[in-house]
Design a protein around this motif. Structure first.
Motif, PDB file in Angstrom:
ATOM      1  N   LYS A  53       0.878  -1.180   0.000  1.00 39.76           N
ATOM      2  CA  LYS A  53       0.000   0.000   0.000  1.00 39.76           C
ATOM      3  C   LYS A  53       0.911   1.226   0.000  1.00 39.76           C
ATOM      4  O   LYS A  53       1.618   1.477   0.980  1.00 39.76           O
ATOM      5  CB  LYS A  53      -0.887   0.022   1.258  1.00 39.76           C
ATOM      6  N   LEU A  54       0.905   1.945  -1.118  1.00 34.32           N
ATOM      7  CA  LEU A  54       1.773   3.117  -1.252  1.00 34.32           C
ATOM      8  C   LEU A  54       0.941   4.308  -1.616  1.00 34.32           C
ATOM      9  O   LEU A  54      -0.164   4.176  -2.172  1.00 34.32           O
ATOM     10  CB  LEU A  54       2.800   2.882  -2.380  1.00 34.32           C
ATOM     11  N   ARG A  55       1.471   5.480  -1.351  1.00 33.07           N
ATOM     12  CA  ARG A  55       0.872   6.700  -1.901  1.00 33.07           C
ATOM     13  C   ARG A  55       1.952   7.339  -2.776  1.00 33.07           C
ATOM     14  O   ARG A  55       3.087   7.520  -2.326  1.00 33.07           O
ATOM     15  CB  ARG A  55       0.439   7.656  -0.782  1.00 33.07           C
ATOM     16  N   CYS A  56       1.617   7.650  -4.024  1.00 31.88           N
ATOM     17  CA  CYS A  56       2.631   8.105  -4.979  1.00 31.88           C
ATOM     18  C   CYS A  56       2.256   9.441  -5.609  1.00 31.88           C
ATOM     19  O   CYS A  56       1.110   9.650  -6.021  1.00 31.88           O
ATOM     20  CB  CYS A  56       2.788   7.090  -6.112  1.00 31.88           C
ATOM     21  N   ALA A  57       3.259  10.301  -5.717  1.00 31.79           N
ATOM     22  CA  ALA A  57       3.118  11.557  -6.467  1.00 31.79           C
ATOM     23  C   ALA A  57       4.102  11.481  -7.636  1.00 31.79           C
ATOM     24  O   ALA A  57       5.207  10.959  -7.486  1.00 31.79           O
ATOM     25  CB  ALA A  57       3.451  12.747  -5.573  1.00 31.79           C
ATOM     26  N   LEU A  72      -0.741   1.875 -10.797  1.00 27.63           N
ATOM     27  CA  LEU A  72      -0.392   2.641  -9.588  1.00 27.63           C
ATOM     28  C   LEU A  72      -1.305   3.859  -9.512  1.00 27.63           C
ATOM     29  O   LEU A  72      -1.553   4.509 -10.532  1.00 27.63           O
ATOM     30  CB  LEU A  72       1.068   3.102  -9.646  1.00 27.63           C
ATOM     31  N   ARG A  73      -1.773   4.149  -8.313  1.00 28.96           N
ATOM     32  CA  ARG A  73      -2.625   5.332  -8.180  1.00 28.96           C
ATOM     33  C   ARG A  73      -1.754   6.542  -7.876  1.00 28.96           C
ATOM     34  O   ARG A  73      -0.930   6.504  -6.958  1.00 28.96           O
ATOM     35  CB  ARG A  73      -3.649   5.133  -7.060  1.00 28.96           C
ATOM     36  N   ILE A  74      -1.937   7.592  -8.692  1.00 28.97           N
ATOM     37  CA  ILE A  74      -1.160   8.817  -8.499  1.00 28.97           C
ATOM     38  C   ILE A  74      -2.034   9.867  -7.836  1.00 28.97           C
ATOM     39  O   ILE A  74      -3.172  10.092  -8.246  1.00 28.97           O
ATOM     40  CB  ILE A  74      -0.637   9.338  -9.865  1.00 28.97           C
ATOM     41  N   GLU A  75      -1.468  10.486  -6.805  1.00 29.54           N
ATOM     42  CA  GLU A  75      -2.154  11.603  -6.145  1.00 29.54           C
ATOM     43  C   GLU A  75      -1.300  12.851  -6.327  1.00 29.54           C
ATOM     44  O   GLU A  75      -0.118  12.762  -6.649  1.00 29.54           O
ATOM     45  CB  GLU A  75      -2.315  11.308  -4.651  1.00 29.54           C
ATOM     46  N   SER A  76      -1.902  13.998  -6.093  1.00 33.80           N
ATOM     47  CA  SER A  76      -1.092  15.216  -6.207  1.00 33.80           C
ATOM     48  C   SER A  76      -0.181  15.312  -4.976  1.00 33.80           C
ATOM     49  O   SER A  76      -0.454  14.729  -3.922  1.00 33.80           O
ATOM     50  CB  SER A  76      -1.997  16.453  -6.289  1.00 33.80           C
ATOM     51  N   LEU A  77       0.884  16.083  -5.148  1.00 35.50           N
ATOM     52  CA  LEU A  77       1.800  16.273  -4.020  1.00 35.50           C
ATOM     53  C   LEU A  77       1.057  16.872  -2.828  1.00 35.50           C
ATOM     54  O   LEU A  77       1.276  16.474  -1.676  1.00 35.50           O
ATOM     55  CB  LEU A  77       2.963  17.173  -4.461  1.00 35.50           C
ATOM     56  N   ASP A  78       0.173  17.809  -3.096  1.00 41.09           N
ATOM     57  CA  ASP A  78      -0.535  18.463  -1.987  1.00 41.09           C
ATOM     58  C   ASP A  78      -1.493  17.514  -1.268  1.00 41.09           C
ATOM     59  O   ASP A  78      -1.727  17.656  -0.071  1.00 41.09           O
ATOM     60  CB  ASP A  78      -1.275  19.704  -2.487  1.00 41.09           C
ATOM     61  N   GLU A  79      -2.057  16.558  -2.003  1.00 44.91           N
ATOM     62  CA  GLU A  79      -2.922  15.574  -1.329  1.00 44.91           C
ATOM     63  C   GLU A  79      -2.094  14.726  -0.352  1.00 44.91           C
ATOM     64  O   GLU A  79      -2.548  14.390   0.726  1.00 44.91           O
ATOM     65  CB  GLU A  79      -3.566  14.638  -2.370  1.00 44.91           C
ATOM     66  N   ILE A  80      -0.887  14.398  -0.771  1.00 42.73           N
ATOM     67  CA  ILE A  80      -0.058  13.531   0.089  1.00 42.73           C
ATOM     68  C   ILE A  80       0.638  14.357   1.168  1.00 42.73           C
ATOM     69  O   ILE A  80       0.757  13.940   2.305  1.00 42.73           O
ATOM     70  CB  ILE A  80       0.977  12.749  -0.756  1.00 42.73           C
ATOM     71  N   VAL A 112      10.588  20.310  -6.977  1.00 40.04           N
ATOM     72  CA  VAL A 112       9.527  20.545  -5.982  1.00 40.04           C
ATOM     73  C   VAL A 112       9.259  19.252  -5.202  1.00 40.04           C
ATOM     74  O   VAL A 112       9.155  19.252  -3.967  1.00 40.04           O
ATOM     75  CB  VAL A 112       8.236  21.052  -6.672  1.00 40.04           C
ATOM     76  N   VAL A 113       9.198  18.153  -5.929  1.00 42.88           N
ATOM     77  CA  VAL A 113       8.896  16.863  -5.278  1.00 42.88           C
ATOM     78  C   VAL A 113      10.076  16.413  -4.406  1.00 42.88           C
ATOM     79  O   VAL A 113       9.895  15.992  -3.256  1.00 42.88           O
ATOM     80  CB  VAL A 113       8.532  15.798  -6.347  1.00 42.88           C
ATOM     81  N   ALA A 114      11.298  16.549  -4.932  1.00 42.00           N
ATOM     82  CA  ALA A 114      12.476  16.130  -4.143  1.00 42.00           C
ATOM     83  C   ALA A 114      12.594  16.957  -2.871  1.00 42.00           C
ATOM     84  O   ALA A 114      12.964  16.446  -1.807  1.00 42.00           O
ATOM     85  CB  ALA A 114      13.745  16.250  -4.982  1.00 42.00           C
ATOM     86  N   ALA A 115      12.262  18.245  -2.973  1.00 44.70           N
ATOM     87  CA  ALA A 115      12.365  19.129  -1.805  1.00 44.70           C
ATOM     88  C   ALA A 115      11.315  18.790  -0.750  1.00 44.70           C
ATOM     89  O   ALA A 115      11.448  19.192   0.404  1.00 44.70           O
ATOM     90  CB  ALA A 115      12.225  20.586  -2.241  1.00 44.70           C
ATOM     91  N   ALA A 116      10.292  18.054  -1.147  1.00 44.31           N
ATOM     92  CA  ALA A 116       9.235  17.664  -0.206  1.00 44.31           C
ATOM     93  C   ALA A 116       9.404  16.218   0.231  1.00 44.31           C
ATOM     94  O   ALA A 116       8.434  15.563   0.631  1.00 44.31           O
ATOM     95  CB  ALA A 116       7.870  17.857  -0.866  1.00 44.31           C
ATOM     96  N   SER A 117      10.633  15.709   0.140  1.00 41.56           N
ATOM     97  CA  SER A 117      10.890  14.294   0.455  1.00 41.56           C
ATOM     98  C   SER A 117      11.960  14.189   1.536  1.00 41.56           C
ATOM     99  O   SER A 117      12.940  14.933   1.521  1.00 41.56           O
ATOM    100  CB  SER A 117      11.417  13.570  -0.794  1.00 41.56           C
ATOM    101  N   ASP A 118      11.771  13.226   2.428  1.00 34.63           N
ATOM    102  CA  ASP A 118      12.814  12.983   3.439  1.00 34.63           C
ATOM    103  C   ASP A 118      14.115  12.568   2.771  1.00 34.63           C
ATOM    104  O   ASP A 118      15.194  12.850   3.274  1.00 34.63           O
ATOM    105  CB  ASP A 118      12.374  11.860   4.384  1.00 34.63           C
ATOM    106  N   ARG A 119      14.008  11.862   1.660  1.00 32.80           N
ATOM    107  CA  ARG A 119      15.182  11.264   1.038  1.00 32.80           C
ATOM    108  C   ARG A 119      15.031  11.274  -0.467  1.00 32.80           C
ATOM    109  O   ARG A 119      13.965  10.923  -0.986  1.00 32.80           O
ATOM    110  CB  ARG A 119      15.204   9.815   1.530  1.00 32.80           C
ATOM    111  N   MET A 120      16.104  11.700  -1.162  1.00 27.12           N
ATOM    112  CA  MET A 120      16.092  11.611  -2.626  1.00 27.12           C
ATOM    113  C   MET A 120      17.106  10.551  -3.045  1.00 27.12           C
ATOM    114  O   MET A 120      18.298  10.653  -2.731  1.00 27.12           O
ATOM    115  CB  MET A 120      16.463  12.941  -3.275  1.00 27.12           C
ATOM    116  N   VAL A 121      16.609   9.565  -3.766  1.00 32.65           N
ATOM    117  CA  VAL A 121      17.466   8.491  -4.273  1.00 32.65           C
ATOM    118  C   VAL A 121      17.527   8.621  -5.787  1.00 32.65           C
ATOM    119  O   VAL A 121      16.492   8.723  -6.451  1.00 32.65           O
ATOM    120  CB  VAL A 121      16.899   7.105  -3.872  1.00 32.65           C
ATOM    121  N   VAL A 122      18.745   8.642  -6.315  1.00 33.15           N
ATOM    122  CA  VAL A 122      18.915   8.759  -7.770  1.00 33.15           C
ATOM    123  C   VAL A 122      19.297   7.398  -8.342  1.00 33.15           C
ATOM    124  O   VAL A 122      20.114   6.682  -7.766  1.00 33.15           O
ATOM    125  CB  VAL A 122      19.983   9.824  -8.098  1.00 33.15           C
TER     126      VAL A 122
END
Ligand SMILES: O=C[C@H](O)[C@H](O)[C@H](O)COP(=O)(O)O
Length: 251
Positions: A53-57, A72-80, A112-122
């Motif tokens: 069970k994941l939530r994905c932006a 996969l169900r995609i939600e907006s960043l603001d929803e998550i 924007v998404v990376a800045a709203a993440s605890d961790r960025m993996v490349v």
């Protein structure tokens, strides 16, 4: 079912290692580009097999479309709201894990998404690992309004940083301008080498018509570099980069 035939083995190895970091219940950012697409396919396969069970932006419409097509169900960043981890590709990765991104014109939403993440993996292949950023043209997303004025201001900023005289090219697809998901245009800065990435990042961010540049400085926590033989090297920030990787292992 996991992908195999026709998929670049280095990208697949990196993608699989990154998807192995995903835990049930996580909130994830999904990157853009060919390597991120391999990762999204691996993620969808894991979700289908294990019922995670994941939530994905998503960081682009292209990624949202791909993820949705795979179930996969995609939600907006603001929803998550906030993400545990974002997994994304890169155009260049240096020894400090500073990045150039935006080869697919998605770096604004990606940042924007990376800045709203605890961790960025490349996730990347060895061809992306460089000693110094800049061989890959630096993408800069700019407003259509005052486009040529913004280009002049960018050229002036480059002159001041002794990076003048290089091409600052509008990105085209065929003869049409590339338009980003946010409706802006892209200028590619063909610099060859960026000796002081923080200074360039500051100068570009200070130009009003610049929406976002593709320098990701201090954002990446872990780079997973896949190799053709299916092995991976994981580079954490401040760790030494293997000299073999910088030589691109002949790839
Ligand atoms: O705008 C696109 C992104 O920054 C991509 O993550 C980057 O260009 C790497 O893409 P690829 O994995 O296709 O080389």
């Amino acid at each position: 079912m996991s992908q195999s035939s026709g998929v670049d083995p280095a990208k697949l190895a990196a993608a699989q290692a990154a998807v192995a970091l995903v835990e049930d219940g996580m909130k994830l950012g999904l990157g853009t580009g060919s390597t991120a697409a391999v990762m999204v396919r691996e993620l969808a396969a894991r979700v289908a097999a294990e019922g995670l069970k994941l939530r994905c932006a998503a960081t682009s419409q292209a990624t949202a479309d791909l993820a949705t097509s795979l179930g996969l169900r995609i939600e907006s960043l603001d929803e998550i709201g906030w993400l545990d981890m974002t997994i994304d590709g890169a155009d260049e990765v240096d020894p400090d894990l500073h990045l150039i991104k935006g080869g697919g014109a998605a770096h604004l939403r990606e940042k924007v998404v990376a800045a709203a993440s605890d961790r960025m993996v490349v996730v990347a292949d060895p061809g992306k690992v460089v000693e110094i950023l800049g061989a890959f043209p630096l993408p800069v997303e700019v407003l259509a309004f005052g486009f040529e004025t913004t280009r002049k201001l960018i050229r002036r900023a480059l002159d001041e940083l002794e990076l003048g005289g290089h091409d600052v090219m509008q990105r085209l697809r065929g003869s049409d301008p590339v338009i980003t998901d946010e409706g802006n245009l892209i200028l590619d800065l063909h610099l060859g080498c960026i000796p002081d990435a923080p200074a360039l990042a500051r100068a570009l961010a200070a130009i009003p018509g610049v929406v976002e540049h593709g320098l990701f400085l201090g954002m990446c926590d872990l780079a997973i570099i896949g190799r053709k033989d299916g092995s991976v090297i994981q580079l954490a920030r401040d760790a030494d980069i293997d000299a073999d990787l910088l030589a691109n292992e002949g790839e």
